[in-house]
Each structure stands twice: as C-alpha cells, then as structure tokens.
Design a protein around this motif. Structure first.
Motif, PDB file in Angstrom:
ATOM      1  N   ASN A   5      41.609  52.940  48.859  1.00 39.99           N
ATOM      2  CA  ASN A   5      40.914  51.738  48.470  1.00 39.99           C
ATOM      3  C   ASN A   5      42.061  50.698  48.735  1.00 39.99           C
ATOM      4  N   LEU A   8      41.493  47.119  46.941  1.00 44.37           N
ATOM      5  CA  LEU A   8      42.028  46.938  45.545  1.00 44.37           C
ATOM      6  C   LEU A   8      43.624  47.032  45.776  1.00 44.37           C
ATOM      7  N   THR A  11      44.788  43.517  46.954  1.00 47.02           N
ATOM      8  CA  THR A  11      44.408  42.295  45.730  1.00 47.02           C
ATOM      9  C   THR A  11      45.707  42.672  44.661  1.00 47.02           C
ATOM     10  N   SER A  89      39.997  40.000  53.832  1.00 43.48           N
ATOM     11  CA  SER A  89      38.961  40.031  53.041  1.00 43.48           C
ATOM     12  C   SER A  89      37.704  39.284  53.560  1.00 43.48           C
ATOM     13  N   ARG A 122      31.833  37.829  50.779  1.00 45.62           N
ATOM     14  CA  ARG A 122      31.945  38.801  49.719  1.00 45.62           C
ATOM     15  C   ARG A 122      33.077  38.866  48.741  1.00 45.62           C
ATOM     16  N   LEU A 123      32.983  38.946  47.749  1.00 46.50           N
ATOM     17  CA  LEU A 123      34.350  38.971  46.838  1.00 46.50           C
ATOM     18  C   LEU A 123      35.232  40.174  47.138  1.00 46.50           C
ATOM     19  N   VAL A 125      37.017  43.610  46.360  1.00 53.02           N
ATOM     20  CA  VAL A 125      37.043  44.852  45.538  1.00 53.02           C
ATOM     21  C   VAL A 125      35.633  44.777  45.033  1.00 53.02           C
ATOM     22  N   LEU A 126      35.188  43.613  44.332  1.00 51.35           N
ATOM     23  CA  LEU A 126      33.886  43.851  43.918  1.00 51.35           C
ATOM     24  C   LEU A 126      32.629  43.836  44.639  1.00 51.35           C
ATOM     25  N   ASN A 127      33.099  43.386  46.106  1.00 46.85           N
ATOM     26  CA  ASN A 127      31.971  43.369  47.068  1.00 46.85           C
ATOM     27  C   ASN A 127      30.615  42.502  46.872  1.00 46.85           C
ATOM     28  N   THR A 128      30.726  41.547  46.007  1.00 50.62           N
ATOM     29  CA  THR A 128      29.704  40.925  45.625  1.00 50.62           C
ATOM     30  C   THR A 128      29.395  39.718  46.516  1.00 50.62           C
ATOM     31  N   SER A 264      24.253  45.604  48.797  1.00 49.79           N
ATOM     32  CA  SER A 264      25.652  45.507  47.705  1.00 49.79           C
ATOM     33  C   SER A 264      26.712  45.884  48.561  1.00 49.79           C
ATOM     34  N   GLU A 265      26.416  47.225  49.371  1.00 44.89           N
ATOM     35  CA  GLU A 265      27.289  48.136  49.498  1.00 44.89           C
ATOM     36  C   GLU A 265      27.760  47.873  51.078  1.00 44.89           C
TER      37      GLU A 265
END
Length: 293
Positions: A5, A8, A11, A89, A122-123, A125-128, A264-265
């Motif tokens: 990861n 993460l 970040t 990112s 997208r954010l 880690v959250l990937n939003t 979302s992925e």
C-alpha cells in the motif's frame, strides 16, 4: 501488480514529516532564535576579523542554531515527499507489469505510466472521486482494484461500460449484439500453446490481443450485463488472463457480483511504456517505450 500500500505509506510519511516541520516552526525554533540572539549580543564587540574570535563566533552560532537530528531529516525530506505525493496522487504514477495477462500489448518487465486525473481527481488512500473529469471508454487500458483482491493493483482493458451486454463465445467478442471487428495478423503454431495475434477495434480504439488456437476455459462462452457504475474488464492475453470472465467464481457473498469493477475502485488510465527491465541483473531497455494502444 504489487499489493504494497504505497499510497498509504507515502501519505503517512508526508503527514509525519510535515507535522514535524510545523511543530519545529511554531515551537522548537523559538529557543534556537533566542540562543542565536544571545550569541549576537555576546559577540557584539568582538573583532570578527581576528581568526580565533571569528572561529569562536561561528562555533557558537552553529551550536545555538543546531536542530535535532529528527527535525533536520524531517525538514529535508518533507518538500521532496510532498512533491512526490502530489505528482503520484493527482498527476501520474509508475507501475511495473508482473504478469503476461496483457500480452502482446504489455510484457512482463514493462514499466508503464498511469494518468491519475483523466478518470477524475481522487483522494489518496480513500480513492474517493472529488472532481469528475472523464469516464472510461471501451478499449482503454485501465489500472484498478478488482473486487476479489481490493488491495492489489490490476491492469486490464475496458471492454464493457455500464449497461452493456458483453458476450464472449469461441473468441468472438460481442457488445450489445454487435460483433467486435477482428483481423488476424499473426499465427504461431510452434509455440507450446499455439496462438494467433488478432487486431480488434472497439469504439475508437484498435489494439492487438493474443488468442490460443483452441479457446481456453474463459473463452468458450459467457454473457454478462454490466450494472450501473461498473465496468467489465478483460486482459489482452485472452486465454492467459484471469479477469471479469472468471472473478465471480471466487465470490463467497451471494449478494455481490465479482465480475465487474466498481467506479470507486478505478486508479487511472495506462497511457505509456517508458522502460523495459526484465530483472535486477539485466540491462534496462527503452526499445518498447511509447504510447499504449
């Protein structure tokens, strides 16, 4: 691709070093400033042209302004990490291809670059998704997290969009009842698994795929209807790719369908090969550098 990861880790590294930098600026730097002012007062009448006095003055300033080692390292790494964080990112991210599931388009050892903003900002880690940009199109090569391995990067080609009905029968791809045009460009009967290389045209994208002369398990017959907000993915090595055609076999939840990748992925669009490196002890090559089709 690698399941480490990295977003993460990066970040957290930016957060910790930035917090140290801020704490030093607001708190720890004050005593050093006071100590430096005291040194200036102490040597206010000193003859700094005198070698001994000049040396004593410089040593006193160095001692007064010396930062703790952990602060010094954090302040040195923070701007570099922050720059990498922003680029990785929101702009572009490098990946290495670990398997042959996308041959002949991508080979094992290819280093690729993935556009991180073309499918939306997208954010980390959250990937939003926070800023919509474009939606994936049929035929594009996409990096994503698959439903059966949500912590592992996968790379496949977008075949079905939301609402599409995808059929794959005896190596013939059909979208919404329309057969996808294909043209044989090479046949290799001497390989351990004889295959042919076929040029497919899907939407505005033309690319090559590899198909065994005898259809494999996931190439014989299957039909899927893509739900809203999801995508159907296939590797270009049609008989050597574990993709949307087979993922649902791993599904242990009857309320979910593992055949499709949720919006979302999505990670980004793979658009270029920049280097090929087979192994640590081989010489990197740039012969395959170029745009991914």
């Amino acid at each position: 691709m690698s399941s480490i990861n990295l977003p993460l880790i990066l970040t957290l590294a930016v957060f910790v070093t930035g917090l140290v930098w801020l704490y030093d600026r607001l708190v720890l730097s004050r005593p050093r400033k006071q100590a430096l002012e005291a040194v200036e007062q102490q040597f206010a009448r000193a003859d700094l042209k005198n070698g001994a006095q000049r040396k004593a003055y410089e040593e006193a300033r160095e001692a007064a302004g010396r930062e703790p080692v952990w602060v010094e390292y954090s302040k040195s790494f923070f701007p570099v990490l922050a720059l990498v964080f922003v680029l990785r990112s929101f702009i572009a991210e490098p990946f290495q291809i670990p398997s042959g599931s996308m041959e002949p388009t991508l080979e094992i050892g290819d280093f690729i670059v993935v556009n991180k903003f073309t499918y939306g900002i997208r954010l980390p880690v959250l990937n939003t998704e926070v800023i919509p940009v474009n939606d994936p199109e049929r035929g594009e090569v996409m990096v994503f997290f698959p439903p059966h391995q949500p912590d592992t990067y996968f790379i496949k080609r977008v075949i079905g969009l939301p609402g599409d009905t995808v059929t794959y029968s005896d190596h013939q791809l059909t979208i919404n009842g329309e057969p996808v045009p294909q043209e044989v460009v090479e046949v290799n009967r001497s390989a351990p698994n004889p295959y042919r290389v076929v040029k497919e045209t899907l939407g505005d994208n033309t690319y090559t795929v590899r198909k065994h002369l005898t259809p494999g398990r996931y190439s014989r017959h299957g039909s899927w209807t893509v739900p809203e907000g999801h995508y159907f993915m296939m590797g270009d090595n049609r008989d050597g790719s574990f993709d949307s055609r087979g993922w649902d076999e791993l599904n242990g939840d009857p309320n979910k369908n593992f055949s499709f990748v949720p919006e979302s992925e999505i990670v980004g669009k793979a658009f270029a090969i920049w280097m090929h490196w087979d192994s640590l002890f081989s010489v990197p090559s740039f012969e395959r550098a170029g745009t991914i089709h």
